[in-house]
Design an enzyme around this catalytic site. Structure first.
Site, PDB file in Angstrom:
ATOM      1  N   ALA A 157       0.852  -1.204   0.000  1.00  0.00           N
ATOM      2  CA  ALA A 157       0.000   0.000   0.000  1.00  0.00           C
ATOM      3  C   ALA A 157       0.882   1.247   0.000  1.00  0.00           C
ATOM      4  O   ALA A 157       1.883   1.298   0.720  1.00  0.00           O
ATOM      5  CB  ALA A 157      -0.901   0.009   1.229  1.00  0.00           C
ATOM      6  N   LYS A 158       0.495   2.236  -0.799  1.00  0.00           N
ATOM      7  CA  LYS A 158       1.201   3.530  -0.755  1.00  0.00           C
ATOM      8  C   LYS A 158       0.470   4.347   0.304  1.00  0.00           C
ATOM      9  O   LYS A 158      -0.405   5.164  -0.003  1.00  0.00           O
ATOM     10  CB  LYS A 158       1.192   4.201  -2.127  1.00  0.00           C
ATOM     11  CG  LYS A 158       2.201   5.338  -2.248  1.00  0.00           C
ATOM     12  CD  LYS A 158       2.365   5.766  -3.688  1.00  0.00           C
ATOM     13  CE  LYS A 158       3.207   7.026  -3.821  1.00  0.00           C
ATOM     14  NZ  LYS A 158       4.623   6.817  -3.502  1.00  0.00           N
ATOM     15  N   ALA A 159       0.816   4.056   1.548  1.00  0.00           N
ATOM     16  CA  ALA A 159       0.067   4.568   2.700  1.00  0.00           C
ATOM     17  C   ALA A 159       0.886   5.598   3.462  1.00  0.00           C
ATOM     18  O   ALA A 159       2.108   5.464   3.604  1.00  0.00           O
ATOM     19  CB  ALA A 159      -0.294   3.411   3.631  1.00  0.00           C
ATOM     20  N   TYR A 163       5.443   6.503   5.527  1.00  0.00           N
ATOM     21  CA  TYR A 163       6.368   7.596   5.197  1.00  0.00           C
ATOM     22  C   TYR A 163       6.883   8.348   6.419  1.00  0.00           C
ATOM     23  O   TYR A 163       7.707   9.251   6.275  1.00  0.00           O
ATOM     24  CB  TYR A 163       5.710   8.561   4.201  1.00  0.00           C
ATOM     25  CG  TYR A 163       5.677   7.979   2.810  1.00  0.00           C
ATOM     26  CD1 TYR A 163       6.644   8.310   1.866  1.00  0.00           C
ATOM     27  CD2 TYR A 163       4.711   7.054   2.445  1.00  0.00           C
ATOM     28  CE1 TYR A 163       6.644   7.756   0.605  1.00  0.00           C
ATOM     29  CE2 TYR A 163       4.697   6.481   1.177  1.00  0.00           C
ATOM     30  CZ  TYR A 163       5.664   6.837   0.263  1.00  0.00           C
ATOM     31  OH  TYR A 163       5.666   6.255  -0.979  1.00  0.00           O
TER      32      TYR A 163
END
Length: 289
Positions: A157-159, A163
């Protein structure tokens, strides 16, 4: 366009309609602000065409699914929202940020299944992600934090939550005069930079970390395809940090970073060589084809 990101002219697409840039606000009790219930995409538009646009929209929906957030839009609706945003701002070469998140609602705790899933699309002009590194090679620090195990969080997932260590690591790198940081993963293998995948070149062959605990970037996949089209051998494998000494060249890939040469990682130096330049130039042509 310049100045603070919240104080600009233009339009932002929010929840189905275009609003004035300065009015694109959310309530302080937005769940995503407290619990990182947010997924996003970063994309680039070249000469009016968003590169790999549908793949980005598909990944956004997949990220939402992995994070137990059913995004209430189809790929076609997300595509239309991106086009509307670009047109409303008169942009043909731009960076797009699409974000879907849990908004404020009836719940304000860890669980928030009753809160609405919201979505916004923004676009602005954004130059080289690493400034002049395109020519001379970026300088990277080695982060003290490690990419987490797939058992701790859905790494595909680009969650937003993934980050947090990127921000911390990039701040530490910038304080040392570097432009980014390279992570190892939870096992000690080379992983990626804070917002880009990493590739190494040795004896005319390319080595890149296996995407088993990192995001398998769309630009990463594109570049692997480009290399294979050129009959260049690509080894997707686990790479130990001590192997960096033997690699001749290095570059980063990402929608924002595009293809950026690396000149230094910690104490290891790399040349900005012919193959790196060829791939960078080939990518520049491909995105505008």
């Amino acid at each position: 366009m310049s100045g603070a990101y919240d104080d600009r002219d233009g339009k932002i697409w929010m929840d189905g309609k275009l609003v004035e840039w300065r009015d694109a606000n959310v309530h302080i009790l937005t769940h995503a602000l407290h619990y990182a219930s947010s997924v996003f995409e970063g994309e680039r538009c070249y000469d009016g065409k968003v590169f790999k646009s549908r793949e980005h929209s598909q990944r956004l929906l997949k990220s939402g699914e992995l994070m137990d957030m059913a995004i209430p839009y189809t790929v076609d609706e997300i595509e239309a929202a991106k086009r509307a945003t670009l047109d409303a701002n008169g942009l043909t070469n731009a960076y797009l940020r699409v974000v879907a998140f849990r908004g404020a609602g009836e719940d304000m705790g860890v669980a928030a299944s009753r809160n609405p899933i919201r979505m916004a699309v923004t676009a602005w002009e954004w130059g080289n992600y690493y400034g002049d590194a395109k020519m001379k090679g970026a300088k990277l620090d080695i982060a003290k934090w490690k990419r987490p195990s797939p058992e701790t969080i859905p790494v595909a997932a680009k969650a937003a939550g993934l980050y947090m260590i990127c921000t911390m690591s990039k701040h530490a790198a910038e304080a040392k005069g570097c432009s980014d940081a390279m992570f190892l993963d939870y096992r000690g293998y080379v992983a990626e930079a804070t917002g880009a995948n990493i590739f190494f070149i040795k004896d005319g062959e390319v080595h890149t970390p296996l995407a088993d605990s990192i995001l398998n970037g769309l630009t990463r996949q594109t570049v692997i395809g480009m290399l294979e089209d050129r009959q260049i051998k690509v080894h997707q494998r686990h790479i130990m940090p001590e192997e960096l000494e033997g690699f001749e060249q290095c570059f980063l890939t990402g929608s924002a970073a595009e293809v950026t040469p690396v000149g230094q990682i910690g104490d290891y130096n790399f040349e900005v060589g012919a193959l790196t330049r060829e791939i960078a130039e080939g990518y520049e042509k491909l995105v505008r084809a």
